[in-house]
Design an enzyme around this catalytic site. Sequence first.
Site, PDB file in Angstrom:
ATOM      1  N   CYS A   1       0.834  -1.204   0.000  1.00 35.03           N
ATOM      2  CA  CYS A   1       0.000   0.000   0.000  1.00 35.03           C
ATOM      3  C   CYS A   1       0.871   1.259   0.000  1.00 35.03           C
ATOM      4  O   CYS A   1       1.534   1.536  -0.992  1.00 35.03           O
ATOM      5  CB  CYS A   1      -0.967  -0.059   1.184  1.00 35.03           C
TER       6      CYS A   1
ATOM      7  N   HIS B   1      -3.375  -5.722   1.126  1.00 32.39           N
ATOM      8  CA  HIS B   1      -2.756  -5.963   2.432  1.00 32.39           C
ATOM      9  C   HIS B   1      -2.874  -7.443   2.825  1.00 32.39           C
ATOM     10  O   HIS B   1      -3.892  -7.828   3.403  1.00 32.39           O
ATOM     11  CB  HIS B   1      -3.495  -5.164   3.510  1.00 32.39           C
TER      12      HIS B   1
ATOM     13  N   GLU C   1      -1.412  -8.798   5.255  1.00 33.81           N
ATOM     14  CA  GLU C   1      -1.360  -8.869   6.741  1.00 33.81           C
ATOM     15  C   GLU C   1      -2.742  -8.711   7.371  1.00 33.81           C
ATOM     16  O   GLU C   1      -2.910  -8.959   8.560  1.00 33.81           O
ATOM     17  CB  GLU C   1      -0.377  -7.823   7.285  1.00 33.81           C
TER      18      GLU C   1
END
Lengths: 227, 80
Positions: free
Chosen positions: A85, A201, A203
């Site tokens: 990002c 993302h 994560e």
Amino acid sequence: MKSSVITFPGSNCDRDMDVALKKFGFKNKMVWHDDTELPKSDLVVLPGGFSYGDYLRCGSMASKSKIMKSVINFATSGGMVMGICNGFQILVETGLVPGVLLRNKYLEFICKNVFVKINNKHNTYFKDIENDVLEFHIAHNEGNYFCTNDQLKEIEDNEQVAINYCDKEGSIQEKFNPNGSIKNIAGIFNKKKNVLGMMPHPERMIDPALSGEDGSLFFNNLINNLK
Amino acid sequence: MKISVIITLKKDVLDPQGKVIHQTLDGMGFNDLNEVRQGKYFEIDTKENDPKKAKDKVEEMCKKLLANLVIENYKIIDVQ
């Protein structure tokens, strides 16, 4: 495996990334942007967020911060560097990966789950990953990937496209393009494929109680490939 | 010495903000516009007193930070 996550003023996904890396076995260190030395690392991550308040252009200020000299040296000598990002925006501003990220086509901040198709598995990030399509989360205002026609040709000739926005079945069409990116590009490699920048993302997808586990597939695979 | 710089998006780069401004102006009655493009303007006050040197330095700043040359052009418009 050792990893380092760089925290810039305004980073806000740095701790999520720390949790994710540790969950899958990395010994992670947080590194402040004003430091000059990078700890010994097998992977360096530039996290998401709004470094320097997105002033001037997203990622432009962070790309000139002290630690980035070491990160650039690490990357150019073959070290694994991943930008997520805002981290991707920082990577394009350093020139480690080609292109730029413009304001989203429809001027909206987009925050939702998307599907991405893995375009190239001949690299440490995606080698041996079972799935061809992954569900990740995106949250950005400037994720509209753009590059010149000459750059696009070079990127495609060198198989530098990492992932494209698609539907559940992996069909890459304009209607599944959330932000106007050229050719639905969601992530891109440098020529050597040791540097990866992507808007989604992983994560945020490491816990079934949250939104999904396709990020777990990604991190598990990554650490196995690094071993 | 003060130097002014404008940064504009290159011709082929989509400018969604410019488009929305265009539409809004159109809705306000300014309906004879062909296009609106948004850019950035900088005023840089430097201790350098030699206009040539100051201009060269600002040009370097544009290339290294102020503009992203993949999508933007810069133009030094005033030195005083």
